[in-house]
Design an enzyme around this catalytic site. Structure first.
Site, PDB file in Angstrom:
ATOM      1  N   ARG A  48       0.846  -1.204   0.000  1.00 25.32           N
ATOM      2  CA  ARG A  48       0.000   0.000   0.000  1.00 25.32           C
ATOM      3  C   ARG A  48       0.880   1.253   0.000  1.00 25.32           C
ATOM      4  NH1 ARG A  48      -1.544   1.713   4.765  1.00 25.32           N
ATOM      5  NH2 ARG A  48      -2.471  -0.236   5.475  1.00 25.32           N
ATOM      6  N   TYR A 101     -15.306  18.521 -14.987  1.00 20.79           N
ATOM      7  CA  TYR A 101     -15.750  17.133 -15.129  1.00 20.79           C
ATOM      8  C   TYR A 101     -16.852  16.840 -14.093  1.00 20.79           C
ATOM      9  CZ  TYR A 101     -15.462  12.038 -14.871  1.00 20.79           C
ATOM     10  OH  TYR A 101     -15.753  10.705 -14.842  1.00 20.79           O
ATOM     11  N   ASP A 171      -6.038  19.687 -14.182  1.00 18.98           N
ATOM     12  CA  ASP A 171      -6.470  18.366 -14.634  1.00 18.98           C
ATOM     13  C   ASP A 171      -6.130  18.283 -16.118  1.00 18.98           C
ATOM     14  OD1 ASP A 171      -7.871  16.174 -15.650  1.00 18.98           O
ATOM     15  OD2 ASP A 171      -9.486  16.360 -14.184  1.00 18.98           O
ATOM     16  N   LYS A 196      -8.143   7.158 -19.073  1.00 21.91           N
ATOM     17  CA  LYS A 196      -8.445   7.648 -20.412  1.00 21.91           C
ATOM     18  C   LYS A 196      -7.257   7.389 -21.348  1.00 21.91           C
ATOM     19  CE  LYS A 196     -12.059   8.960 -18.147  1.00 21.91           C
ATOM     20  NZ  LYS A 196     -12.223  10.264 -17.519  1.00 21.91           N
TER      21      LYS A 196
HETATM   22  C1  PLP Z   1     -12.506  10.647 -16.151  1.00 21.79           C
HETATM   23  C2  PLP Z   1     -12.070  11.941 -15.605  1.00 21.79           C
HETATM   24  C3  PLP Z   1     -11.855  12.118 -14.243  1.00 21.79           C
HETATM   25  C4  PLP Z   1     -12.102  11.013 -13.229  1.00 21.79           C
HETATM   26  O1  PLP Z   1     -11.252   9.936 -13.430  1.00 21.79           O
HETATM   27  P1  PLP Z   1     -11.635   8.404 -13.030  1.00 21.79           P
HETATM   28  O2  PLP Z   1     -10.406   7.673 -13.394  1.00 21.79           O
HETATM   29  O3  PLP Z   1     -12.829   8.040 -13.845  1.00 21.79           O
HETATM   30  O4  PLP Z   1     -11.932   8.403 -11.579  1.00 21.79           O
HETATM   31  C5  PLP Z   1     -11.404  13.356 -13.804  1.00 21.79           C
HETATM   32  N1  PLP Z   1     -11.204  14.370 -14.661  1.00 21.79           N
HETATM   33  C6  PLP Z   1     -11.417  14.236 -15.985  1.00 21.79           C
HETATM   34  C7  PLP Z   1     -11.178  15.395 -16.883  1.00 21.79           C
HETATM   35  C8  PLP Z   1     -11.869  13.030 -16.494  1.00 21.79           C
HETATM   36  O5  PLP Z   1     -12.102  12.916 -17.794  1.00 21.79           O
END
Ligand code: PLP
Length: 382
Positions: A48, A101, A171, A196
């Site tokens: 962890r 998001y 982000d 993604k």
């Molecule tokens: C998908 C996404 C998130 C969240 O990520 P997860 O891996 O689904 O928890 C946060 N910010 C953006 C811009 C995203 O596209």
């Protein structure tokens, strides 16, 4: 040697195995590690806290963003939660874009209501509003550019230089480290949903926080272990495998998108087309300054009413109706009922997300085939 990003993603961690000379770093699944002797721990004691496979993935992510260190987490959401837990006190104010998001909106709104920190959602592209919000002395400004799903752009460098004593977090999920590097533009932290483009194959959920400051990174590491939200060994391994092909994937997806956008520009059934690569996009000049690519996500508004939307979606054969983006397969999403359903209707309207808006993530199929698919779907609503 100034190693380029393709080389980083392909070669990170190769040949590090001393036991068998494995070229690809092996996956280490063990949760626990033996001690050399009493009071003589190894660098690894419990997975962890620290795991060899996760360490390689973290190093790759940090190098790709030109950071000092990276903390890989169980999801993009837990990466954002980690930042809030580690760096904010109940009276600290966080400023976020009102069109962020959907999951981020839900998390920040919930933390605000619970009193974990204070949150203000604003239109960050409106300089007047932004300057006014600085009077409330924010501790952290959360930035998302391009925004989702409207692809609005904010100038990272300008924003991050408004005031020095604020933490700027970007982000960077949409652009990937390939097309945008916020730490170089002045941000303190970068967060990604690795689910993604970074993994790229729509088969794992993970996140990361990358920092350029040792003190902040120590805090994040401590909280990551304490909360128990670090990424698993399997996910780290799979993510590393995905990232090896990050560069060719995002470039080819972008090429496909260019062809599809050219086709969409000629479609009379499209009311509005949102793509940062269009010179008519309001953020185009900033895009050219801070991004080295336009990416492979666009959104558009169909003319007409709900029945047109339903018919269009029903007709598509190659584009899958699904949330998420950045995988090798092309997806289409209806933000109002899918990705942004967690957002209250008035917030959605304020962000410009109409019920006729569709968001497309272009994959690696042949763009001719994707265009043929769109062509017949548009023909079906004529
Ligand atoms: C998908 C996404 C998130 C969240 O990520 P997860 O891996 O689904 O928890 C946060 N910010 C953006 C811009 C995203 O596209």
């Amino acid at each position: 040697m100034n190693i380029k990003k393709s080389t980083i993603s392909v070669r990170s961690g190769l040949n590090s195995d001393e036991q068998h000379g494995c070229v690809v770093p092996p996956i280490t699944l063990s949760t626990t590690y033996n001690f050399f002797g009493l009071n003589q721990p190894r660098p690894y004691d419990y997975s962890r806290r620290k795991n060899p496979t996760r360490d390689v993935a973290q190093q790759t992510l940090s190098d790709l963003e030109y950071g000092k260190s990276a903390i890989m987490t169980s999801s993009g959401m837990s990466a954002i939660y980690l930042i809030c837990s580690a760096l904010l006190e109940p009276n600290d104010l966080l400023i976020a874009p009102y069109d962020c998001y959907g999951g981020t909106y839900r998390l920040l709104d919930a933390l605000n209501k619970k009193g974990a920190c204070k949150v203000l959602f604003i239109d960050q592209s409106d300089t007047q509003v932004l300057l006014k919000s600085l009077a409330y002395k924010p501790k952290l400004i959360f930035i998302e550019t391009p925004s989702n799903p409207m692809l609005r752009i904010v100038d990272i460098h300008t924003l991050c230089n408004f005031q020095k004593d604020i933490l700027y977090v970007v982000d960077n999920t949409f652009m990937t480290p390939v097309f945008q590097n916020p730490l170089i533009l002045g941000a303190d932290l970068v967060v990604h949903s690795c689910s993604k483009y970074l993994n790229g194959h729509s088969d794992l959920i993970a996140g990361v926080v990358i920092s350029k400051d040792t003190h902040i990174s120590e805090k994040l590491t401590w909280w990551g272990n304490t909360l128990g939200i670090t990424g698993s060994a399997f996910d780290s391994y799979q993510l590393l495998r995905g990232m090896r092909t990050l560069m060719p994937r995002v470039y080819q997806q972008q090429n496909n998108t260019k062809n599809i956008i050219a086709f969409c520009q000629k479609q009379p059934q499209i009311n509005a087309l949102y793509y940062p690569g269009l010179p008519t996009h309001p953020g185009y000049n900033i895009v050219c300054k801070q991004q080295s690519g336009f990416g492979s996500i666009f959104s558009f508004e169909l003319k007409g009413a709900k029945n047109v939307l339903l018919q269009f979606l029903r007709s598509l054969k190659l584009f899958t109706l699904a949330e998420s983006f950045g995988g090798v397969e092309s997806l289409i999403a209806h933000p109002a009922t899918m990705t942004h359903a967690a957002m209250p209707e008035n917030a959605r309207k304020r962000a410009g997300i109409s019920d006729m808006l569709l968001r497309v993530s272009v994959g690696l199929e042949d763009s001719d085939d994707l265009i043929t698919d769109l062509e017949q779907a548009f023909a079906s609503i004529q």
